[in-house]
Structures are given as C-alpha cells and as structure tokens.
Design a protein around this motif. Structure first.
Motif, PDB file in Angstrom:
ATOM      1  N   LEU A  75       0.983  -1.130   0.075  1.00  0.00           N
ATOM      2  CA  LEU A  75      -0.008  -0.111   0.002  1.00  0.00           C
ATOM      3  C   LEU A  75       0.939   1.193  -0.122  1.00  0.00           C
ATOM      4  CD1 LEU A  75      -2.612  -1.268   2.742  1.00  0.00           C
ATOM      5  CD2 LEU A  75      -2.913  -1.075   0.375  1.00  0.00           C
ATOM      6  N   PHE A  76       0.636   2.242  -0.735  1.00  0.00           N
ATOM      7  CA  PHE A  76       1.295   3.519  -0.828  1.00  0.00           C
ATOM      8  C   PHE A  76       0.531   4.599  -0.084  1.00  0.00           C
ATOM      9  CE2 PHE A  76       2.889   1.083  -4.411  1.00  0.00           C
ATOM     10  CZ  PHE A  76       3.868   1.756  -4.735  1.00  0.00           C
ATOM     11  N   ARG A  77       1.294   5.210   0.809  1.00  0.00           N
ATOM     12  CA  ARG A  77       0.636   6.441   1.407  1.00  0.00           C
ATOM     13  C   ARG A  77       1.787   7.778   1.856  1.00  0.00           C
ATOM     14  NH1 ARG A  77       2.735   6.450   6.450  1.00  0.00           N
ATOM     15  NH2 ARG A  77       2.969   4.702   7.902  1.00  0.00           N
ATOM     16  N   THR A  78       1.122   8.730   2.041  1.00  0.00           N
ATOM     17  CA  THR A  78       2.197   9.832   2.538  1.00  0.00           C
ATOM     18  C   THR A  78       2.876   9.407   3.760  1.00  0.00           C
ATOM     19  OG1 THR A  78       0.501  10.920   3.394  1.00  0.00           O
ATOM     20  CG2 THR A  78       1.136  11.780   1.331  1.00  0.00           C
ATOM     21  N   ILE A  79       4.130   9.767   3.793  1.00  0.00           N
ATOM     22  CA  ILE A  79       5.365   9.718   4.777  1.00  0.00           C
ATOM     23  C   ILE A  79       4.582  10.438   6.193  1.00  0.00           C
ATOM     24  CG2 ILE A  79       7.512   9.739   5.813  1.00  0.00           C
ATOM     25  CD1 ILE A  79       8.257   8.914   2.837  1.00  0.00           C
ATOM     26  N   LEU A  80       4.446   9.794   7.164  1.00  0.00           N
ATOM     27  CA  LEU A  80       4.231  10.845   8.258  1.00  0.00           C
ATOM     28  C   LEU A  80       5.230  10.917   9.497  1.00  0.00           C
ATOM     29  CD1 LEU A  80       0.751   8.584   9.089  1.00  0.00           C
ATOM     30  CD2 LEU A  80       1.129  10.534   7.675  1.00  0.00           C
ATOM     31  N   THR A  81       4.967  11.960  10.189  1.00  0.00           N
ATOM     32  CA  THR A  81       6.286  12.016  11.166  1.00  0.00           C
ATOM     33  C   THR A  81       6.393  10.746  12.159  1.00  0.00           C
ATOM     34  OG1 THR A  81       4.799  13.303  12.588  1.00  0.00           O
ATOM     35  CG2 THR A  81       6.238  14.561  11.352  1.00  0.00           C
ATOM     36  N   SER A  82       5.254  10.104  12.202  1.00  0.00           N
ATOM     37  CA  SER A  82       5.304   9.093  12.953  1.00  0.00           C
ATOM     38  C   SER A  82       6.078   7.749  12.396  1.00  0.00           C
ATOM     39  CB  SER A  82       3.878   8.660  13.498  1.00  0.00           C
ATOM     40  OG  SER A  82       3.054   8.348  12.307  1.00  0.00           O
ATOM     41  N   ASP A  83       6.466   8.126  11.381  1.00  0.00           N
ATOM     42  CA  ASP A  83       7.343   6.976  10.609  1.00  0.00           C
ATOM     43  C   ASP A  83       8.845   7.038  11.073  1.00  0.00           C
ATOM     44  OD1 ASP A  83       5.114   5.806   9.215  1.00  0.00           O
ATOM     45  OD2 ASP A  83       5.073   7.422   7.657  1.00  0.00           O
ATOM     46  N   PHE A  84       9.207   8.068  11.678  1.00  0.00           N
ATOM     47  CA  PHE A  84      10.470   8.291  11.951  1.00  0.00           C
ATOM     48  C   PHE A  84      11.258   6.943  12.514  1.00  0.00           C
ATOM     49  CE2 PHE A  84      14.196   9.938  13.915  1.00  0.00           C
ATOM     50  CZ  PHE A  84      14.735  10.939  13.199  1.00  0.00           C
ATOM     51  N   ASP A  85      10.722   6.842  13.645  1.00  0.00           N
ATOM     52  CA  ASP A  85      11.366   5.559  14.345  1.00  0.00           C
ATOM     53  C   ASP A  85      11.566   4.312  13.890  1.00  0.00           C
ATOM     54  OD1 ASP A  85      11.829   7.230  16.560  1.00  0.00           O
ATOM     55  OD2 ASP A  85      10.028   6.563  17.591  1.00  0.00           O
ATOM     56  N   GLN A 139      16.560  12.795  10.217  1.00  0.00           N
ATOM     57  CA  GLN A 139      15.878  14.020  10.354  1.00  0.00           C
ATOM     58  C   GLN A 139      15.902  14.925   9.023  1.00  0.00           C
ATOM     59  OE1 GLN A 139      13.588  14.938  12.930  1.00  0.00           O
ATOM     60  NE2 GLN A 139      13.018  16.291  11.055  1.00  0.00           N
ATOM     61  N   GLN A 140      17.213  14.866   8.540  1.00  0.00           N
ATOM     62  CA  GLN A 140      17.306  15.532   7.393  1.00  0.00           C
ATOM     63  C   GLN A 140      16.618  14.937   6.084  1.00  0.00           C
ATOM     64  OE1 GLN A 140      21.362  15.220   4.990  1.00  0.00           O
ATOM     65  NE2 GLN A 140      21.657  17.250   5.963  1.00  0.00           N
ATOM     66  N   GLN A 141      16.497  13.731   6.029  1.00  0.00           N
ATOM     67  CA  GLN A 141      15.738  13.047   4.864  1.00  0.00           C
ATOM     68  C   GLN A 141      14.132  13.385   5.151  1.00  0.00           C
ATOM     69  OE1 GLN A 141      15.412   8.864   4.830  1.00  0.00           O
ATOM     70  NE2 GLN A 141      14.803   8.515   2.592  1.00  0.00           N
ATOM     71  N   PHE A 142      14.051  13.238   6.252  1.00  0.00           N
ATOM     72  CA  PHE A 142      12.494  13.687   6.537  1.00  0.00           C
ATOM     73  C   PHE A 142      11.925  15.067   6.162  1.00  0.00           C
ATOM     74  CE2 PHE A 142      11.786   9.530   7.958  1.00  0.00           C
ATOM     75  CZ  PHE A 142      10.416   9.256   8.402  1.00  0.00           C
ATOM     76  N   ASP A 143      12.906  15.862   6.682  1.00  0.00           N
ATOM     77  CA  ASP A 143      12.686  17.501   6.291  1.00  0.00           C
ATOM     78  C   ASP A 143      12.797  17.630   4.893  1.00  0.00           C
ATOM     79  OD1 ASP A 143      13.017  17.982   9.064  1.00  0.00           O
ATOM     80  OD2 ASP A 143      14.999  18.614   8.927  1.00  0.00           O
ATOM     81  N   ALA A 144      13.408  17.032   4.126  1.00  0.00           N
ATOM     82  CA  ALA A 144      13.624  16.970   2.811  1.00  0.00           C
ATOM     83  C   ALA A 144      12.337  16.496   2.081  1.00  0.00           C
ATOM     84  CB  ALA A 144      14.692  16.376   1.864  1.00  0.00           C
ATOM     85  N   ILE A 145      11.582  15.343   2.513  1.00  0.00           N
ATOM     86  CA  ILE A 145      10.232  14.906   2.078  1.00  0.00           C
ATOM     87  C   ILE A 145       9.408  15.769   2.397  1.00  0.00           C
ATOM     88  CG2 ILE A 145       8.944  13.145   2.766  1.00  0.00           C
ATOM     89  CD1 ILE A 145      11.184  11.152   3.143  1.00  0.00           C
ATOM     90  N   PHE A 146       9.053  16.266   3.563  1.00  0.00           N
ATOM     91  CA  PHE A 146       7.921  17.425   3.690  1.00  0.00           C
ATOM     92  C   PHE A 146       8.183  18.571   2.990  1.00  0.00           C
ATOM     93  CE2 PHE A 146       8.069  14.566   7.830  1.00  0.00           C
ATOM     94  CZ  PHE A 146       6.945  13.791   7.373  1.00  0.00           C
ATOM     95  N   GLU A 147       9.413  19.054   2.693  1.00  0.00           N
ATOM     96  CA  GLU A 147       9.592  20.211   1.898  1.00  0.00           C
ATOM     97  C   GLU A 147       9.290  19.979   0.548  1.00  0.00           C
ATOM     98  OE1 GLU A 147      13.128  22.785   0.063  1.00  0.00           O
ATOM     99  OE2 GLU A 147      13.504  22.070   2.201  1.00  0.00           O
ATOM    100  N   ARG A 148       9.358  18.672  -0.107  1.00  0.00           N
ATOM    101  CA  ARG A 148       9.006  18.338  -1.391  1.00  0.00           C
ATOM    102  C   ARG A 148       7.551  18.292  -1.223  1.00  0.00           C
ATOM    103  NH1 ARG A 148      11.793  16.271  -5.278  1.00  0.00           N
ATOM    104  NH2 ARG A 148      14.017  16.021  -5.090  1.00  0.00           N
ATOM    105  N   TYR A 149       6.827  17.664  -0.280  1.00  0.00           N
ATOM    106  CA  TYR A 149       5.335  17.729  -0.299  1.00  0.00           C
ATOM    107  C   TYR A 149       4.726  19.170  -0.568  1.00  0.00           C
ATOM    108  CZ  TYR A 149       5.190  12.703   1.575  1.00  0.00           C
ATOM    109  OH  TYR A 149       5.497  11.316   1.616  1.00  0.00           O
TER     110      TYR A 149
END
Length: 172
Positions: free
Chosen positions: A14-24, A51-61
């Motif tokens: 299943l595909f879904r957007t990445i959530l901050t809760s996916d970090f761990d 954290q750098q990867q997540f920041d980049a992901i959310f910036e793209r969104y």
C-alpha cells in the motif's frame, strides 16, 4: 500534492504519504551503514541523517515536487520502505525520477522493483512525464538491478550532488 501515489497499491504494498510518526520505523535504514555507503553528504549520525531526509520529504510535499511514499506491507501492515516520484534537476533540466529505498530487514524481497513498477505505471497513465529517470550511484548494484528490471536503460554517467552516478531512463 503533485506526483504522489497515496492510495495506490500493488500486489503486496500500500502507498501512503510519509508521516512524522514513521521516523522511528525508518531510523534503522540510517543505522545500517550499507544504506548510504555510496553517497557523500548525509550526516554520519543516524538520527541527524533521518531527520534531514524527513525534512527534505516534507519540503517536497509542500512545494509540489513529488516525493517518497511510505510502502506498507499489506500482509503485516509494517513499513518496508519508501518509493516515489521526485522532481530533480539534472544538468539544468527538470526530470521526474523514480526513487526507492527499502529498510535493510526487507532487502532482497522484490519490494523496490514492485514499488518502482507501480510508480512508472502511475506516472505514464497520468502523463506526468514523457520519460522517467533513476539517479543511481555508480557502485550501487542493487539499485541498478531494479532500474533494469523495470525496463530502464543506462542513459549516461555523470556527477550529481558531488557523487558519480549513472542516469537510467525509460520512455513512455
């Protein structure tokens, strides 16, 4: 948000957007040195790199530049990886890239190929680009195998973000 596959699915994913809760759940990717062995630039500290990867992901969104999607195993509901369509600028030209990363504990199960095929299908059905690329470090053999399995061919060898890379491409 442009170029995202949220709500799509493949045979096992299943595909879904990445959530901050996916970090761990994603942190083990950055804790395994093999995950980023080919790229220069990411921080050595796993938490900082994640954290750098997540920041980049959310910036793209936010900026409608596509992005990675969380890949959820239908059978277990576990996060197994990220895959998506990303707007990249290569040699001054905007390109739509299929990017994929799988958690080390799920390597070798075909998830990257399955997800990349779905990205390719959705991009071409929606006419988001006349062709797609994948930017792969010259030493990353597993990623090259995925690109070849989904029908891509080597287009050129170049430098991208101070890394030697091969650009694989497929036309619609």
């Amino acid at each position: 948000m442009k170029y995202l596959l949220a709500g799509e699915e493949s045979q096992r994913l299943l595909f879904r957007t990445i959530l901050t809760s996916d970090f761990d759940a994603w942190l083990p990717f950055h804790q395994n040195p093999l995950s980023s062995q080919h790229w220069t630039g990411p921080p050595k500290d796993p938490v900082e790199a994640c954290q750098q990867q997540f920041d980049a992901i959310f910036e793209r969104y936010i900026n409608n530049k596509g992005g990675m999607n969380a890949l959820i195993c239908k059978k277990t509901t576990d996060l197994v990886g990220f895959c998506g369509l990303l707007m990249q600028t290569v040699k001054g030209k905007d390109e739509l890239e299929i990017g994929y990363s799988i958690l080390p504990s799920y390597w070798g199960n075909g998830y990257a190929t399955e997800a990349a095929i779905k990205c390719k299908e959705v991009a071409f059905v929606n006419a988001w680009a006349p062709h797609l690329i994948s930017i792969i470090h010259v030493d990353n053999l597993p990623s090259k195998k995925v690109a070849l399995k989904i029908g891509m061919e080597l287009r050129e060898t170049t430098s991208y973000k101070q890394n030697p890379v091969e650009i694989f491409a497929i036309n619609h």
